[in-house]
Design a protein around this motif. Sequence first.
Motif, PDB file in Angstrom:
ATOM      1  N   THR A   1       0.829  -1.208   0.000  1.00  0.00           N
ATOM      2  CA  THR A   1       0.000   0.000   0.000  1.00  0.00           C
ATOM      3  C   THR A   1       0.864   1.259   0.000  1.00  0.00           C
ATOM      4  OG1 THR A   1      -0.177  -0.044   2.418  1.00  0.00           O
ATOM      5  CG2 THR A   1      -1.900  -1.145   1.160  1.00  0.00           C
ATOM      6  N   GLN A   2       2.061   1.163   0.572  1.00  0.00           N
ATOM      7  CA  GLN A   2       2.957   2.316   0.574  1.00  0.00           C
ATOM      8  C   GLN A   2       3.328   2.722  -0.854  1.00  0.00           C
ATOM      9  OE1 GLN A   2       3.287  -0.386   2.430  1.00  0.00           O
ATOM     10  NE2 GLN A   2       3.601   0.201   4.558  1.00  0.00           N
ATOM     11  N   LEU A   3       3.572   1.730  -1.703  1.00  0.00           N
ATOM     12  CA  LEU A   3       3.921   2.008  -3.089  1.00  0.00           C
ATOM     13  C   LEU A   3       2.706   2.528  -3.857  1.00  0.00           C
ATOM     14  CD1 LEU A   3       5.984   1.981  -5.360  1.00  0.00           C
ATOM     15  CD2 LEU A   3       5.557  -0.473  -5.659  1.00  0.00           C
ATOM     16  N   LYS A   4       1.532   1.979  -3.573  1.00  0.00           N
ATOM     17  CA  LYS A   4       0.307   2.469  -4.215  1.00  0.00           C
ATOM     18  C   LYS A   4       0.040   3.919  -3.822  1.00  0.00           C
ATOM     19  CE  LYS A   4      -3.622   2.098  -6.529  1.00  0.00           C
ATOM     20  NZ  LYS A   4      -4.360   3.315  -6.136  1.00  0.00           N
ATOM     21  N   ALA A   5       0.311   4.278  -2.559  1.00  0.00           N
ATOM     22  CA  ALA A   5       0.112   5.657  -2.116  1.00  0.00           C
ATOM     23  C   ALA A   5       1.020   6.608  -2.893  1.00  0.00           C
ATOM     24  CB  ALA A   5       0.373   5.768  -0.620  1.00  0.00           C
ATOM     25  N   TRP A   6       2.251   6.172  -3.161  1.00  0.00           N
ATOM     26  CA  TRP A   6       3.176   6.990  -3.963  1.00  0.00           C
ATOM     27  C   TRP A   6       2.649   7.166  -5.384  1.00  0.00           C
ATOM     28  CZ3 TRP A   6       6.283   5.247  -8.176  1.00  0.00           C
ATOM     29  CH2 TRP A   6       7.229   6.187  -8.638  1.00  0.00           C
ATOM     30  N   ILE A   7       2.174   6.077  -5.982  1.00  0.00           N
ATOM     31  CA  ILE A   7       1.635   6.156  -7.343  1.00  0.00           C
ATOM     32  C   ILE A   7       0.441   7.100  -7.395  1.00  0.00           C
ATOM     33  CG2 ILE A   7       0.413   4.824  -9.114  1.00  0.00           C
ATOM     34  CD1 ILE A   7       2.282   2.464  -8.358  1.00  0.00           C
ATOM     35  N   ASP A   8      -0.435   7.026  -6.394  1.00  0.00           N
ATOM     36  CA  ASP A   8      -1.594   7.912  -6.361  1.00  0.00           C
ATOM     37  C   ASP A   8      -1.172   9.381  -6.322  1.00  0.00           C
ATOM     38  OD1 ASP A   8      -3.432   5.857  -6.439  1.00  0.00           O
ATOM     39  OD2 ASP A   8      -3.672   5.749  -4.265  1.00  0.00           O
ATOM     40  N   ARG A   9      -0.051   9.669  -5.670  1.00  0.00           N
ATOM     41  CA  ARG A   9       0.412  11.058  -5.571  1.00  0.00           C
ATOM     42  C   ARG A   9       1.018  11.564  -6.876  1.00  0.00           C
ATOM     43  NH1 ARG A   9      -0.104  13.840  -0.839  1.00  0.00           N
ATOM     44  NH2 ARG A   9      -1.004  12.497   0.762  1.00  0.00           N
ATOM     45  N   ILE A  10       1.686  10.677  -7.638  1.00  0.00           N
ATOM     46  CA  ILE A  10       2.343  11.155  -8.858  1.00  0.00           C
ATOM     47  C   ILE A  10       1.444  11.045 -10.087  1.00  0.00           C
ATOM     48  CG2 ILE A  10       4.615  10.579  -7.924  1.00  0.00           C
ATOM     49  CD1 ILE A  10       4.694   8.260  -9.978  1.00  0.00           C
TER      50      ILE A  10
END
Length: 216
Positions: free
Chosen positions: A102-111
């Motif tokens: 989920t940490q990586l998905k949160a980054w993708i959602d931001r970019i």
Amino acid sequence: MRLLHIDSAITGDQSVSRQLSADIVRAWVASHPGTQVEHLDLAADTPAHFTMDSLSPRTGQTEGLSEAQLRENAVSERLVRQFLAADVVVIGAPLYNFTIPTQLKAWIDRIAQPGRTFRYTASGPEGLAKGKTVIVASSRGGVYSTSDQGRALEHQESYLQTIMGFFGVTDVRFVRAEGVGMGPEARTKALAAAAGDIATHVRPTAANQERLAQVA
């Protein structure tokens, strides 16, 4: 050349994806001297999951922002600028419950920002982050790549390939260690296969190598 090294595994020194991403970065720097490396550890520096407060960059809202919106916008802006500035992105991506952390998905959602990493046109979406090379360090406890059932279950490599393609990144390379949870022999075999992938994927030039050479 600028390389962004991203880790997302929560298991620290026990993480196979962290081991692989570090090996990839070392090999890349050895093959491409002068590469500047920036490390982003999403387990230690995790952007908050997507909320209405962090949505305002997508809607073009600039007036009357709350303190929370300004704070979340600053996080998104820092992350998208960092991604866009990188020529090469190395992503450590373990398989958690058939997908990415989920940490990586949160980054993708931001970019994933319209006008920054993609845009919609009359003929459909267009990626705006073209010319990058992305290398994914993929680790899996089981084996998913050798059967139709396994490939149907995984939403890790397939998702990253899709989202990076949506951003316009066509040079996506995978360093894979799968079966690492199936005993010592399987783990050793998986790491050896990943080492071979690293040797293969760091030798080619970056997708934008020609442009970088012209700038130099």
